[in-house]
Design an enzyme around this catalytic site. Structure first.
Site, PDB file in Angstrom:
ATOM      1  N   ASP A 199      17.741  -2.164   6.528  1.00  0.00           N
ATOM      2  CA  ASP A 199      18.204  -2.091   7.908  1.00  0.00           C
ATOM      3  C   ASP A 199      19.737  -2.034   7.842  1.00  0.00           C
ATOM      4  O   ASP A 199      20.342  -2.661   6.979  1.00  0.00           O
ATOM      5  CB  ASP A 199      17.705  -3.347   8.639  1.00  0.00           C
TER       6      ASP A 199
ATOM      7  N   PHE B 274      22.234  -4.287  14.003  1.00  0.00           N
ATOM      8  CA  PHE B 274      21.615  -5.344  14.802  1.00  0.00           C
ATOM      9  C   PHE B 274      22.137  -6.720  14.396  1.00  0.00           C
ATOM     10  O   PHE B 274      22.429  -7.567  15.228  1.00  0.00           O
ATOM     11  CB  PHE B 274      20.093  -5.290  14.610  1.00  0.00           C
TER      12      PHE B 274
ATOM     13  N   GLN C  77      18.371   4.523  20.449  1.00  0.00           N
ATOM     14  CA  GLN C  77      18.628   3.423  21.384  1.00  0.00           C
ATOM     15  C   GLN C  77      18.325   3.899  22.802  1.00  0.00           C
ATOM     16  O   GLN C  77      17.717   4.939  22.981  1.00  0.00           O
ATOM     17  CB  GLN C  77      20.099   2.997  21.245  1.00  0.00           C
TER      18      GLN C  77
ATOM     19  N   GLY D 225      14.439  10.959   9.026  1.00  0.00           N
ATOM     20  CA  GLY D 225      13.426  10.275   9.820  1.00  0.00           C
ATOM     21  C   GLY D 225      14.155   9.505  10.900  1.00  0.00           C
ATOM     22  O   GLY D 225      15.380   9.633  11.030  1.00  0.00           O
TER      23      GLY D 225
ATOM     24  N   ASP E 255       8.204  -2.895  10.729  1.00  0.00           N
ATOM     25  CA  ASP E 255       8.618  -4.078   9.974  1.00  0.00           C
ATOM     26  C   ASP E 255       8.799  -5.203  10.954  1.00  0.00           C
ATOM     27  O   ASP E 255       9.074  -4.963  12.129  1.00  0.00           O
ATOM     28  CB  ASP E 255       9.938  -3.829   9.238  1.00  0.00           C
TER      29      ASP E 255
ATOM     30  N   CYS F 102     -11.019 -12.652   5.894  1.00  0.00           N
ATOM     31  CA  CYS F 102      -9.830 -12.220   5.156  1.00  0.00           C
ATOM     32  C   CYS F 102     -10.105 -12.231   3.648  1.00  0.00           C
ATOM     33  O   CYS F 102     -10.743 -13.137   3.136  1.00  0.00           O
ATOM     34  CB  CYS F 102      -8.653 -13.137   5.498  1.00  0.00           C
TER      35      CYS F 102
ATOM     36  N   CYS G 172      -7.629 -12.226   1.323  1.00  0.00           N
ATOM     37  CA  CYS G 172      -6.393 -12.563   0.601  1.00  0.00           C
ATOM     38  C   CYS G 172      -6.622 -13.668  -0.429  1.00  0.00           C
ATOM     39  O   CYS G 172      -7.646 -14.353  -0.416  1.00  0.00           O
ATOM     40  CB  CYS G 172      -5.284 -12.956   1.579  1.00  0.00           C
TER      41      CYS G 172
ATOM     42  N   CYS H   1      -7.205 -17.140   1.262  1.00  0.00           N
ATOM     43  CA  CYS H   1      -8.519 -17.332   1.890  1.00  0.00           C
ATOM     44  C   CYS H   1      -9.660 -17.357   0.878  1.00  0.00           C
ATOM     45  O   CYS H   1     -10.703 -17.956   1.136  1.00  0.00           O
ATOM     46  CB  CYS H   1      -8.764 -16.261   2.944  1.00  0.00           C
TER      47      CYS H   1
ATOM     48  N   HIS I 299      -1.278 -15.146   3.280  1.00  0.00           N
ATOM     49  CA  HIS I 299      -2.337 -14.843   4.252  1.00  0.00           C
ATOM     50  C   HIS I 299      -1.816 -13.985   5.416  1.00  0.00           C
ATOM     51  O   HIS I 299      -2.410 -12.955   5.753  1.00  0.00           O
ATOM     52  CB  HIS I 299      -2.986 -16.117   4.807  1.00  0.00           C
TER      53      HIS I 299
HETATM   54 ZN   LIG Z   1      -6.228 -14.731   4.193  1.00  0.00          ZN
END
Ligand SMILES: [Zn+2]
Length: 427
Positions: free
Chosen positions: A109, A113, A238, A265, A317, A355, A357, A360, A386
């Site tokens: 970035d 900002f 903007q 882009g 993002d 999930c 992951c 989990c 997670h």
């Molecule tokens: Zn998870």
């Protein structure tokens, strides 16, 4: 359908690795599309969520774990890396990816900002230039004004040590070239929804002038650093909540060419009223060149990602997934909740039983509750894994649904179960 485009400058300037965007599928009844962004560090299958590692690290998580959970790229911040450790250090290290042990694509970035928001304290309003100072000063109240915008750039005070710095479009390009991310953003003036209409116009004209300067400096640096992998530059749209300003910005930046160079882009940034997100994004994406990727800056709440994808954004993002994880808040198919809540003390089920992951599949809510209550460092790691997986996978599922022709059903099914509303966050 295939849109192949490749700027010829990588050949002209000797860069061996190029940047391109291919669209594999475009919806006929919406702006949504499925594509691939090719960068010198590999492809990004879009739509894609790009996790944020502001200071060249996703807080508390190893890069290998980010790759395992499906992150295709990471986004860091030029402002933070410029202040610490210094963009020259990243240049010496061989660039951002090399520095942080992340072999895949990276984004930065621009710092626009951040110099404007952190320079005056997060979510406070900026000092304006002399002409409009009085009118917009009302919003700034009695806050210290640590960022001053003029037509040349922004002078700001470091949030770390109070030292004074100045960012111009040229400095932002120099800093981002040193950092070496595959995708960079042009330096823009980010306004808030509270700025007056005349100030929004002024800021937009300035952002346009800065866009030209970014393209010129980017070209110069690309030539000067011809042995480095090509870095793509995205222009930032903007215009806050104003239809005519957003459309003008999209038209002007979408067609802008300077020094024989156009943007690779676009980022959609600035003040976004969440209630109008879909409308604003549509205004812009109906105008922007179809064959170039579009990134929606700082948006990452599940319900907003559906809107962004449907309205034609390719990448996203947001720091929210990792930031809320560190406070024990987790996303699940049934909405968002806090693991530190005592109702989880004896809950031996995973955070989200749908999930896949690492967290989990190996830990229970009771364990997560315990490590959060005990302020154990692993709590941040496991909860971040997670949440990032949840968001990355959700956007991957949207991609698959677009390819399978059932995006509308998938969206209705998800939103029917998931009801929590949460915000926008850039870091
Ligand atoms: Zn998870």
């Amino acid at each position: 359908m295939r849109y192949g485009w490749m700027n010829n400058r990588e050949f002209r300037f000797g860069n061996t690795l190029s940047f391109s965007f291919d669209i594999q599928h475009a919806e006929s009844d919406s702006l949504a599309r499925v594509g691939t962004i090719n960068t010198p560090h590999g492809p990004i299958q879009t739509p894609a969520f790009i996790p944020v590692g502001t200071k060249a690290t996703v807080k508390s998580v190893l890069p290998e774990a980010m790759a395992d959970l499906g992150a295709q790229a990471l986004l860091s911040n030029a402002y933070h890396l410029y202040l610490q450790p210094g963009s020259d250090i990243l240049d010496e290290a061989g660039g951002l990816g090399e520095f942080m042990n992340w072999p895949d694509p990276t984004f930065t970035d621009s710092g626009g900002f951040q110099v404007l928001s952190l320079g005056v304290g997060f979510k406070k309003v900026l000092a304006m230039d002399a002409q409009t100072f009085r009118r917009d000063d009302v919003i700034a109240g009695n806050k210290d004004r640590l960022a001053h915008v003029d037509d040349e750039g922004v002078t700001f005070k470091s949030h770390l040590d109070g030292s004074m710095h100045r960012f111009t479009p040229e400095v932002s390009m120099q800093v981002q070239h040193q950092i070496g991310a595959d995708i960079m953003f042009a330096f823009d003036e980010c306004t808030t929804l509270h700025n007056t209409r005349p100030y929004q116009e002024l800021a937009m004209d300035r952002t346009y002038a800065w866009a030209i300067r970014c393209l010129d400096e980017h070209k110069r640096l690309t030539e000067e650093r011809a042995t480095k992998p090509y870095q793509a530059l995205f222009g930032v749209i903007q215009g806050a909540q104003y239809e005519d300003l957003r459309k003008k910005a999209a038209t002007d930046l979408g067609t802008l060419e300077s020094s024989g160079q156009s943007f690779d882009g676009f980022g959609i940034g600035g003040a976004l009223d969440k209630g109008q997100l879909g409308t604003i994004v549509s205004w812009v994406n109906e105008i922007l060149p179809e064959d170039k990727p579009r990134h929606l800056l700082g948006i990452g709440a599940p319900e907003d990602l559906f809107v962004g994808v449907e309205k034609g954004c390719d990448t996203f993002d947001c720091v929210l997934a990792s930031r809320i994880a560190r406070t024990s808040a987790v996303y699940t198919m049934e909405g968002r909740f806090n693991l530190s809540n005592s109702r989880f003390k004896r809950d031996f089920t995973p955070i989200d039983d749908e999930c896949d992951c690492y967290t989990c599949t190996h830990y229970t809510r009771a364990y997560m509750h315990h490590v959060f209550r005990g302020k154990e460092i692993i709590s941040a790691t496991l909860a971040t894994i997670h949440n990032e997986r949840f968001i990355v996978r959700l956007v991957d599922q949207m991609r698959q649904a677009l390819l399978d022709g059932n995006f509308a059903d998938m969206k209705a099914d998800f939103l029917g179960r998931y009801t929590h509303r949460s915000g926008q966050a850039r870091d």
